[in-house]
Design a protein around this motif. Structure first.
Motif, PDB file in Angstrom:
ATOM      1  N   SER A 370     -37.861 -22.421  40.145  1.00 34.40           N
ATOM      2  CA  SER A 370     -36.992 -22.653  39.066  1.00 34.40           C
ATOM      3  C   SER A 370     -35.670 -21.884  39.280  1.00 34.40           C
ATOM      4  O   SER A 370     -35.780 -20.968  40.311  1.00 34.40           O
ATOM      5  CB  SER A 370     -37.373 -22.053  37.839  1.00 34.40           C
ATOM      6  N   VAL A 371     -34.361 -22.227  38.899  1.00 31.25           N
ATOM      7  CA  VAL A 371     -33.300 -21.701  39.158  1.00 31.25           C
ATOM      8  C   VAL A 371     -33.281 -20.251  38.801  1.00 31.25           C
ATOM      9  O   VAL A 371     -32.568 -19.407  39.523  1.00 31.25           O
ATOM     10  CB  VAL A 371     -32.157 -22.613  38.351  1.00 31.25           C
ATOM     11  N   ASP A 372     -33.634 -19.588  37.514  1.00 32.05           N
ATOM     12  CA  ASP A 372     -34.062 -18.266  37.141  1.00 32.05           C
ATOM     13  C   ASP A 372     -34.567 -17.717  38.056  1.00 32.05           C
ATOM     14  O   ASP A 372     -34.287 -16.657  38.507  1.00 32.05           O
ATOM     15  CB  ASP A 372     -34.757 -18.326  35.790  1.00 32.05           C
ATOM     16  N   ARG A 373     -35.745 -18.339  38.650  1.00 30.51           N
ATOM     17  CA  ARG A 373     -36.664 -17.346  39.625  1.00 30.51           C
ATOM     18  C   ARG A 373     -35.876 -17.383  41.084  1.00 30.51           C
ATOM     19  O   ARG A 373     -35.787 -16.113  41.406  1.00 30.51           O
ATOM     20  CB  ARG A 373     -37.774 -18.094  39.925  1.00 30.51           C
ATOM     21  N   LEU A 374     -35.095 -18.293  41.527  1.00 32.54           N
ATOM     22  CA  LEU A 374     -34.397 -18.253  42.471  1.00 32.54           C
ATOM     23  C   LEU A 374     -33.111 -17.301  42.419  1.00 32.54           C
ATOM     24  O   LEU A 374     -32.775 -16.471  43.327  1.00 32.54           O
ATOM     25  CB  LEU A 374     -33.816 -19.374  42.940  1.00 32.54           C
ATOM     26  N   TRP A 375     -32.647 -17.157  41.151  1.00 34.91           N
ATOM     27  CA  TRP A 375     -31.712 -16.229  40.868  1.00 34.91           C
ATOM     28  C   TRP A 375     -31.935 -14.721  41.190  1.00 34.91           C
ATOM     29  O   TRP A 375     -31.144 -14.026  41.400  1.00 34.91           O
ATOM     30  CB  TRP A 375     -30.736 -16.461  39.650  1.00 34.91           C
ATOM     31  N   ARG A 376     -33.126 -14.429  40.589  1.00 32.53           N
ATOM     32  CA  ARG A 376     -33.730 -13.379  40.386  1.00 32.53           C
ATOM     33  C   ARG A 376     -33.689 -12.652  42.022  1.00 32.53           C
ATOM     34  O   ARG A 376     -33.495 -11.376  42.378  1.00 32.53           O
ATOM     35  CB  ARG A 376     -34.819 -12.982  39.907  1.00 32.53           C
ATOM     36  N   VAL A 377     -34.172 -13.532  42.782  1.00 25.06           N
ATOM     37  CA  VAL A 377     -34.182 -13.128  44.211  1.00 25.06           C
ATOM     38  C   VAL A 377     -32.857 -12.925  44.803  1.00 25.06           C
ATOM     39  O   VAL A 377     -32.694 -11.920  45.504  1.00 25.06           O
ATOM     40  CB  VAL A 377     -34.859 -14.143  45.177  1.00 25.06           C
ATOM     41  N   ILE A 378     -31.882 -13.713  44.484  1.00 23.11           N
ATOM     42  CA  ILE A 378     -30.523 -13.667  45.161  1.00 23.11           C
ATOM     43  C   ILE A 378     -29.767 -12.337  44.533  1.00 23.11           C
ATOM     44  O   ILE A 378     -29.318 -11.775  45.299  1.00 23.11           O
ATOM     45  CB  ILE A 378     -29.477 -14.816  44.528  1.00 23.11           C
ATOM     46  N   VAL A 379     -29.950 -12.193  43.349  1.00 21.14           N
ATOM     47  CA  VAL A 379     -29.333 -11.014  42.680  1.00 21.14           C
ATOM     48  C   VAL A 379     -29.980  -9.724  43.015  1.00 21.14           C
ATOM     49  O   VAL A 379     -29.114  -8.803  42.837  1.00 21.14           O
ATOM     50  CB  VAL A 379     -29.109 -11.052  41.170  1.00 21.14           C
ATOM     51  N   GLY A 380     -31.160  -9.677  43.721  1.00 15.58           N
ATOM     52  CA  GLY A 380     -31.669  -8.390  44.140  1.00 15.58           C
ATOM     53  C   GLY A 380     -31.763  -8.236  45.565  1.00 15.58           C
ATOM     54  O   GLY A 380     -32.298  -7.323  46.001  1.00 15.58           O
ATOM     55  N   ILE A 381     -30.719  -9.033  46.393  1.00 13.07           N
ATOM     56  CA  ILE A 381     -30.708  -8.782  47.833  1.00 13.07           C
ATOM     57  C   ILE A 381     -30.011  -7.602  48.331  1.00 13.07           C
ATOM     58  O   ILE A 381     -29.178  -6.947  47.291  1.00 13.07           O
ATOM     59  CB  ILE A 381     -29.837  -9.989  48.456  1.00 13.07           C
ATOM     60  N   GLY A 382     -30.698  -6.867  49.374  1.00 19.24           N
ATOM     61  CA  GLY A 382     -29.957  -5.971  49.930  1.00 19.24           C
ATOM     62  C   GLY A 382     -30.711  -4.485  49.435  1.00 19.24           C
ATOM     63  O   GLY A 382     -31.517  -4.629  48.618  1.00 19.24           O
ATOM     64  N   GLY A 383     -30.110  -3.486  49.870  1.00 22.26           N
ATOM     65  CA  GLY A 383     -30.575  -2.012  49.567  1.00 22.26           C
ATOM     66  C   GLY A 383     -32.362  -2.254  50.195  1.00 22.26           C
ATOM     67  O   GLY A 383     -32.601  -2.765  51.112  1.00 22.26           O
ATOM     68  N   SER A 384     -33.041  -1.656  49.314  1.00 26.97           N
ATOM     69  CA  SER A 384     -34.421  -1.596  49.734  1.00 26.97           C
ATOM     70  C   SER A 384     -35.257  -2.954  49.715  1.00 26.97           C
ATOM     71  O   SER A 384     -36.196  -2.860  50.345  1.00 26.97           O
ATOM     72  CB  SER A 384     -35.403  -0.667  48.708  1.00 26.97           C
TER      73      SER A 384
END
Length: 515
Positions: A370-384
């Motif tokens: 879903s768009v929401d699930r893909l967005w959660r991966v995108i917005v959490g990119i980088g760092g750890s």
């Protein structure tokens, strides 16, 4: 409201004077789809004119943002029937066309078209013709193109229709062929072997000031039938203009060597080799620079008062043209600019070699998530959470950045699951966050704060799709000078490993069921 429907500042005092019956005057533009015409047309609409355009391709003219509010007549300037039809009930005629070709016969073609338009304007009872000609010195041998523009002006002045010929030199604005030649030569070459005309004096003018005079020309007294020079406040040598651009673009000043052996033909080949400006355009521009072109007098000020705040200095005009006055972002790049922007901005109608050099790497993949699930991966990119591809290459890039005094990857991120504007994510800074919705999806735009010879962004999008979602990824790089171009070429081989893998793993991670 956009600038298309609401005039601002400098244009308020140039509004159309209604006819005696209270109706709006009609302005006919020949050359509306060109560099100057594409910027003047919406401003005439703003000023209260009913605008009609004569265009070879009516469908193309109608497709412009201002097209639906114009009457479009199909035809060319050398077609008497088309020009006569376009002249019906016209108050002011703007002639903004001229040949930009090195082929034979262009002078005769220019003269023929000008004669057709002049005769039709006189027959139709037009109140005024406004022609944008070229600034030139007196009593010297002119280049064929400058000579042709002088001749066109003479035809209009002898037409019996009150005419104002505005003679301008180098126009400074993104998309102007003269400015683009300065831009690309300066950015590409740290050392410039140049023709001896780099020592000639020139009086450039900002595109916003050209538009001010063009708008004002429609309102001058009917007794005025003459040619006047227009130019900015600065008189500079061509080499000074290049180095003025370098300073405003954040580049080192260029070493320029004037060589007497570079003829206009050889110089145009050189321009074509090191810039995207075609030789067919470069040759007449180069030939026109053989003589010094400065304003002989400021009598135009008695006819059209200068803009409020005065004329635009050269370096300010460059600032506006390269977008440093209003900080550049991916969304306002040359690819995305709209007609409603400032006069110095690039327009979609500008040639494809106009505007800042930009390199992109774009990827798009569908996902069952879903768009929401893909967005959660995108917005959490980088760092750890990492960058989802080639950890070793990302680590090497971080080490390289730290070696040259950058922040590297050590900053991490504030939160593992969310991002807000201004957050640091490793060597990126969050510039925009748009939470996903059913129509437009979500956007995360990161601006690079690593040490690079240019400006870089990374855009990640989660978009709705019939089968789940679509992931779009775009890396954008504006190089600074030759070093920036060499940097992009150096990292290009690694993009396949980094960006392709990143797109594949982000979409795959989105499809993993949440625990």
């Amino acid at each position: 409201m956009t600038e298309l429907t609401q005039p601002t500042g400098r244009e308020e005092t140039l509004r159309a004077v209604p006819r005696d019956d209270g109706s709006a005057p009609v302005a006919l533009i020949l050359g509306a789809t060109g560099y100057i015409g594409g910027r003047l047309t919406p401003r005439l609409q703003n000023a209260g004119y009913r605008v009609r355009v004569l265009a070879r391709d009516a469908a193309r003219a109608a497709s412009f943002p201002w097209g639906p509010d114009c009457e479009v007549v199909e035809g060319s300037a050398d077609d008497p029937d088309a020009v006569t039809a376009a002249m019906h009930d016209v108050d002011v005629v703007y002639y903004l066309i001229h040949s930009m070709t090195a082929g034979k016969g262009f002078e005769e073609a220019d003269e023929r078209a000008a004669t057709v338009v002049a005769d039709a304007a006189a027959l139709a009872g037009a109140r005024r013709i406004v022609y944008l000609g070229g600034l030139h010195p007196d009593r010297v041998t002119l280049s064929p193109h400058l000579r042709s523009r002088v001749r066109v002006g003479e035809i209009f002045l002898a037409s019996g229709v009150p005419t104002l010929v505005l003679q301008a030199g180098v126009v400074i604005g993104s998309g102007s062929a003269s400015f683009e030649m300065i831009r690309h030569l300066t950015e590409v070459l740290p050392y410039m072997p140049a023709p001896k005309w780099v020592r000639n004096r020139i009086q450039p003018i900002a595109i916003r000031d050209v538009l001010h005079y063009l708008l004002g020309a429609a309102r001058v007294d009917a007794s005025i039938n003459r040619a006047v020079d227009i130019g900015g406040p600065d008189v500079l040598r061509y080499g000074q203009m290049m180095n003025g651009y370098a300073v405003e673009a954040g580049l080192k000043q260029r070493a320029i060597a004037a060589l007497p052996v570079l003829t206009p033909g050889l110089a145009s080949h050189w321009v074509n080799l090191v810039t995207p400006v075609p030789r067919s355009i470069a040759r007449p521009l180069v030939a026109s620079l053989q003589n010094e072109c400065v304003v002989k007098d400021r009598s135009v000020d008695e006819i059209i008062p200068p803009p409020e705040g005065g004329l635009t200095p050269y370096r300010r005009a460059v600032d506006l043209a390269i977008g440093r006055v209003n900080a550049d972002t991916v969304e306002t790049s040359w690819q995305d600019a709209e007609v409603s922007g400032a006069p110095s901005d690039p327009l979609p109608s500008d040639p494809d070699w106009a505007g800042r050099t930009v390199f992109t790497d774009a990827r798009s993949l569908r996902s069952a998530a879903s768009v929401d699930r893909l967005w959660r991966v995108i917005v959490g990119i980088g760092g750890s959470n990492g960058w989802y591809s080639s950890p070793f290459l990302w680590a090497v890039r971080g080490w390289m950045d730290r070696l040259v005094g950058g922040v590297g990857l050590r900053r991490g991120r504030r939160s593992r699951t969310g991002a807000r504007v201004g957050d640091a994510i490793d060597f990126w800074r969050v510039e925009a966050v748009e939470e996903p919705d059913a129509a437009t999806g979500g956007l995360l735009r990161l601006r690079a704060e690593m040490k690079v010879p240019g400006e870089a962004w990374l855009e990640l999008r989660a978009l709705p799709d019939a089968e789940g979602s679509r992931y779009e990824q775009r890396a954008v790089f504006f190089p600074r000078g030759l070093a920036g171009r060499l940097y992009w070429l150096a990292v290009l081989p690694f993009h396949g490993a980094i960006f392709a893998g990143m797109a594949a793993r982000i979409t795959a991670a989105a499809e993993v069921p949440a625990e």
